[in-house]
Design an enzyme around this catalytic site. Structure first.
Site, PDB file in Angstrom:
ATOM      1  N   SER A 256     -32.560  -8.744 -36.204  1.00  0.00           N
ATOM      2  CA  SER A 256     -31.691  -7.681 -35.704  1.00  0.00           C
ATOM      3  C   SER A 256     -32.029  -7.364 -34.245  1.00  0.00           C
ATOM      4  CB  SER A 256     -31.828  -6.444 -36.602  1.00  0.00           C
ATOM      5  OG  SER A 256     -30.869  -5.469 -36.282  1.00  0.00           O
TER       6      SER A 256
ATOM      7  N   ASP B 212     -21.152  -8.641 -41.581  1.00  0.00           N
ATOM      8  CA  ASP B 212     -21.991  -8.022 -40.560  1.00  0.00           C
ATOM      9  C   ASP B 212     -21.174  -7.906 -39.284  1.00  0.00           C
ATOM     10  OD1 ASP B 212     -23.989  -7.205 -38.829  1.00  0.00           O
ATOM     11  OD2 ASP B 212     -25.116  -9.080 -38.894  1.00  0.00           O
TER      12      ASP B 212
ATOM     13  N   HIS C 242     -25.880  -7.151 -42.951  1.00  0.00           N
ATOM     14  CA  HIS C 242     -26.972  -6.862 -42.039  1.00  0.00           C
ATOM     15  C   HIS C 242     -28.138  -6.217 -42.794  1.00  0.00           C
ATOM     16  CE1 HIS C 242     -28.173  -6.685 -37.793  1.00  0.00           C
ATOM     17  NE2 HIS C 242     -28.946  -5.687 -38.192  1.00  0.00           N
TER      18      HIS C 242
END
Length: 403
Positions: A188, A342, A372
């Site tokens: 991320s 996502d 995510h």
């Protein structure tokens, strides 16, 4: 009286959190998703926690950041009998090293890991995933405890990650690592940092060449928030484009009222808009990823004032997708993981295209039922894991074993 007041405040806290939960828990899970109920449960639990944190901040009991960090830090430390785990400092940056105890012939590969979670992530929160990588791939893993916002402004996280990486690359042999087998990995926001650090190292002649980079659903650009994935996945879990920009503007200490104009693209000058269209455009997203819906964005007038305020978002530290071709062409072999559900999916797809266009070898893992955070959850075992996350972890380890 104190007991009554405490009970009243506790009840009020729960009540407001429940209200927030119902107001913000509308989630769209496409038909055919094999673990719908589990995803619903995770989504509602996450929204409830975020709602409670927001309420407690509003009544001045504890800030949202502090509460969420407290929750993350309450995760028990992991003891793995197969690993030697120790805390060190690399150029004044705290790191935690995970070394397999089993004897081996020759030096191991090294994996530098940048955790995700933005303001809330930490070494502790990502300990399980680091242990997994060290144990399953027989690698020495270095997790970097970089400084985070809001206490530390840009570019502190990037500087910490770069400093720790350079230190490790120079001293790899001291940790039983082959300097020619060093991989950088990030999850991320850690994926954003990975892309930026790897780009910063391409012209360093005083260091060994990196073997590879691993990008796990990274955020790579602040140019276009109307790409297909941003439109299609806005109702899936709490990781939305709004949350991305809220965290980013807080990081820059900017007013959140700027969000709507940024979403419209008013922060991009015409000359830069034309330049960035070569790299950031829905035209480069394969048609198969537009089937769930896509509406071309409307062009809005440029605001010089807005551009001045948020110009740092276009720096390569925030938007590594905007690097020049001469930098992209020198990047090492790449493993890129994207998730169908996502908002950041298309950032990954666009970076994949840029890398491949310049001859960089890319191993692409697309999780068709992924969202995510699914890889992070997979490291916490059956209760938290989704099949998509397990698949992602396995694919990353398979890639590492080839390095």
């Amino acid at each position: 009286m104190e007991l009554f007041l405490g009970m009243f405040l506790a009840g009020l806290t729960v009540l407001v959190a429940v209200v927030f939960y119902y107001e913000h828990s509308k989630v769209k899970v496409p038909h055919g998703f094999s673990q719908r109920q589990k995803l619903y449960f995770f989504h509602y639990t996450l929204n409830f926690t975020l709602g409670l944190a927001k309420f407690l901040e509003k009544v001045h009991i504890i800030s949202e950041v502090s509460l969420l960090r407290t929750v993350m830090e309450r995760i028990p430390p992991l003891k793995d009998k197969h690993l030697l785990i120790k805390d060190l400092s690399f150029d004044r940056v705290p790191v935690r090293i995970y070394q397999p105890k089993a004897s081996t012939t020759g030096q191991r590969r090294g994996l530098v890991f940048f955790h995700g979670g933005g303001q809330f992530g930490s070494i502790r929160a990502y300990e399980r995933i680091c242990c997994y990588f060290a144990r399953k791939s027989n690698s020495v893993v270095v997790c970097v405890g970089y400084r985070v916002a809001p206490e530390h402004a840009r570019p502190a996280p990037f500087e910490d990650c770069l400093s720790a990486t350079v230190h490790f690359m120079k001293t790899a042999e001291d940790h039983g690592v082959d300097p020619s087998r060093i991989v950088i990995c990030g999850d991320s926001s850690g994926g954003t940092l990975t892309a930026g650090v790897v780009q910063a190292l391409v012209n360093r002649r005083d260091l060994p060449k990196l073997r590879a980079q691993i990008l796990i659903y990274p955020l790579l650009q602040y140019v276009d928030f109307e790409l297909p994935s941003y439109q299609q996945n806005k109702g899936i879990l709490s990781f939305s484009k709004e949350r991305i920009l809220i965290l980013s503007l807080k990081y820059l200490n900017k007013d959140l009222s700027l969000m709507e104009a940024i979403f419209k693209g008013c922060h991009i000058p015409e000359d830069l808009r034309l330049k960035y269209q070569k790299w950031v455009s829905p035209d480069y997203i394969p048609h198969e990823f537009k089937k769930r819906g896509y509406k071309p964005r409307t062009t809005h007038p440029f605001s010089k004032e807005l551009y001045t305020l948020v110009k740092p978002l276009l720096d390569l530290v925030f938007s590594p997708l905007l690097a020049e071709d001469s930098v992209i062409a020198q990047l090492p072999e790449t493993f890129l993981l994207t998730c169908e559900f996502d908002v950041l999916r298309d950032d990954g797809l666009l970076y994949k295209k840029r890398l491949e266009d310049h001859g960089v070898k890319v191993t692409w893992c697309h999780l068709q039922e992924g969202f995510h955070g699914t890889v992070f959850l997979a490291s916490y075992g059956k209760v938290m894991a989704f099949r998509s996350g397990n698949k992602g972890l396995e694919n990353i380890v398979d890639f590492l074993r080839l390095m």
